[in-house]
Design an enzyme around this catalytic site. Structure first.
Site, PDB file in Angstrom:
ATOM      1  N   HIS A  97       0.828  -1.216   0.000  1.00  0.00           N
ATOM      2  CA  HIS A  97       0.000   0.000   0.000  1.00  0.00           C
ATOM      3  C   HIS A  97       0.862   1.266   0.000  1.00  0.00           C
ATOM      4  CE1 HIS A  97       0.590  -0.514   4.325  1.00  0.00           C
ATOM      5  NE2 HIS A  97      -0.370  -1.400   4.426  1.00  0.00           N
ATOM      6  N   ASP A 102      -9.868   3.777  -2.141  1.00  0.00           N
ATOM      7  CA  ASP A 102     -11.173   3.893  -1.482  1.00  0.00           C
ATOM      8  C   ASP A 102     -11.557   5.329  -1.183  1.00  0.00           C
ATOM      9  OD1 ASP A 102      -9.318   4.413   0.489  1.00  0.00           O
ATOM     10  OD2 ASP A 102     -10.138   2.999   1.948  1.00  0.00           O
ATOM     11  N   GLY A 103     -10.705   6.302  -1.583  1.00  0.00           N
ATOM     12  CA  GLY A 103     -11.007   7.691  -1.297  1.00  0.00           C
ATOM     13  C   GLY A 103     -10.663   8.111   0.115  1.00  0.00           C
ATOM     14  N   ASP A 163      -6.879  -4.320   1.055  1.00  0.00           N
ATOM     15  CA  ASP A 163      -6.409  -4.296   2.440  1.00  0.00           C
ATOM     16  C   ASP A 163      -7.615  -4.398   3.370  1.00  0.00           C
ATOM     17  OD1 ASP A 163      -4.608  -4.225   4.557  1.00  0.00           O
ATOM     18  OD2 ASP A 163      -4.470  -2.039   4.593  1.00  0.00           O
ATOM     19  N   ALA A 200      -7.281   1.353  10.061  1.00  0.00           N
ATOM     20  CA  ALA A 200      -7.069  -0.082  10.296  1.00  0.00           C
ATOM     21  C   ALA A 200      -7.593  -0.884   9.116  1.00  0.00           C
ATOM     22  CB  ALA A 200      -7.757  -0.518  11.591  1.00  0.00           C
TER      23      ALA A 200
END
Length: 380
Positions: A209, A241-242, A267, A302
């Site tokens: 990521h 995911d923004g 993720d 998270a």
């Protein structure tokens, strides 16, 4: 039971480009070059047909995690399949070494059965400075002997391990992973630019990521981001995911690395495909509110509640990326990295009949895995 069928009339995304009014023939569990006369034809005009999505970094979904029981794992797998992810690697989260080894044994059995595509170890060999949603008390330096124990516990099903290569033993562990055919991924790292270059030269090929859980890009101290973006040997994971990334960061990665070196991941944690509430991520408690997962203590992000159909739609409709590039990032690129591109990742004869049907606005309308509909076509 899988049977012969033809899907006709859609815009089909192939490795060579987009075919308007295309046809995809399915024979049993595989994509066929042609179909026997009299085969059932399903008219999917006005839709897109793309390869099933391949998620190489995913911790769970549907209310359960890949760190749980076999039933928990299968529940999470089914949750993501319903959103187009026909191939998923199960990611673990930092825990006691004995717990991780035991979980690797369970996951390896499910990989042998074909339920998951392999195992990704995220932690415990990561930096306490960039731990994110990992328990600091359980972190440790990447001792090659311990890295080897996890590889062996996975019984040939370890696909990737994320580690901070700047820690003692890090470079040797990267070499060990590369020698065993396991992807060494740089992430949750406080490495300098120079240390990251050394890790890449030692065999690291993935950025876990990118941008998240690593030093920011500085003009005098460029850190790992610059090293990972500039090296053609490295594929960068992005969580689209923004929440995890500003649009400009996503554009920077695509512009600098190029579409062939980007892999969209989720993720995801338990809440993906589920809903808001409290969940556990390994030994840590997570609060999900408005679809955003954060640690109860400390507030760190998270994981995500993302599913790859949402990542696809956002990439095209919000980020303005070409459909072919998005398909590569969701399917072909991760399949190639995982060594699975002989079976999945593109709509080609001989490969598994894994495909996703999208409407003209890129909403999910059907999912097929190995010739069987996981989500029946919704064409109305």
């Amino acid at each position: 039971m899988a049977t012969s069928k033809v899907l006709a009339g859609a815009r089909v995304v192939l490795p060579t480009g987009i075919v308007d009014g295309g046809r995809v023939s399915v024979e049993g569990t595989r994509i066929a070059g042609s179909a026997p006369e009299g085969t059932e034809v399903l008219d999917v005009s006005g839709h897109w047909l793309v390869p099933g999505f391949v998620d190489m970094h995913n911790h769970g979904g549907g209310g359960t995690a890949f760190s749980g029981s076999a039933d928990d794992v299968l529940t999470a797998v089914r949750a993501h399949r319903a959103h187009g992810t026909t191939t998923v690697v199960a990611s673990t989260v930092t825990d006691d070494m004995g717990v991780l080894a035991k979980q690797a044994g369970l996951l390896s059995e499910l990989a042998e059965q074909g339920d998951i595509a392999g195992i990704h170890f995220e932690g415990p060999f990561i930096s306490p400075c960039r731990k994110g949603a990992h328990s600091e008390a359980l972190l440790r330096d990447p001792d090659p002997a311990e890295v080897r124990k996890l590889i062996e516990a996975a019984r040939g099903r370890a696909k990737m391990m994320t580690l901070a290569a700047e820690l003692p033993g890090g470079i040797d562990s990267v070499r060990l992973l590369a020698d065993h055919g396991v992807i060494a991924a740089i992430g949750h790292t406080d490495a300098t630019y120079e240390q990251t270059v050394e890790a890449i030269d030692a065999g690291a090929t993935v950025a876990t990521h990118l941008f998240n859980a690593m030093p920011v890009l500085g003009h005098r101290s460029p850190g790992p981001i610059a090293a990972l973006l500039e090296d053609e040997r490295v594929t960068v994971e992005l969580i689209n995911d923004g929440v995890h990334l500003h649009r400009a960061a996503l554009e920077l990665a695509f512009h600098h690395a190029g579409a062939a070196r980007v892999a969209f991941i989720t993720d995801a944690m338990d809440a993906a495909g589920s809903g808001d509430g409290r969940y556990m991520l390994g030994p840590l408690e997570v609060e999900v509110a408005d679809g955003v997962a954060r640690l109860v203590e400390g507030g760190s992000i998270a994981g995500s509640t993302l599913t790859l159909d949402r990542a696809f739609k956002r990439a095209v409709t919000v980020d303005g990326l070409p459909v072919g590039d998005v398909v590569a990032a969701l399917s072909a690129n991760p399949a190639r990295l995982l060594g699975l591109d002989d079976r999945v990742g593109s709509l080609e004869p001989g490969k598994d009949a894994d495909l996703v049907l999208l409407d003209e606005d890129f909403g999910l309308r059907g999912v097929m895995r190995r010739g069987e509909w996981v989500v029946e076509p919704q064409l109305g």
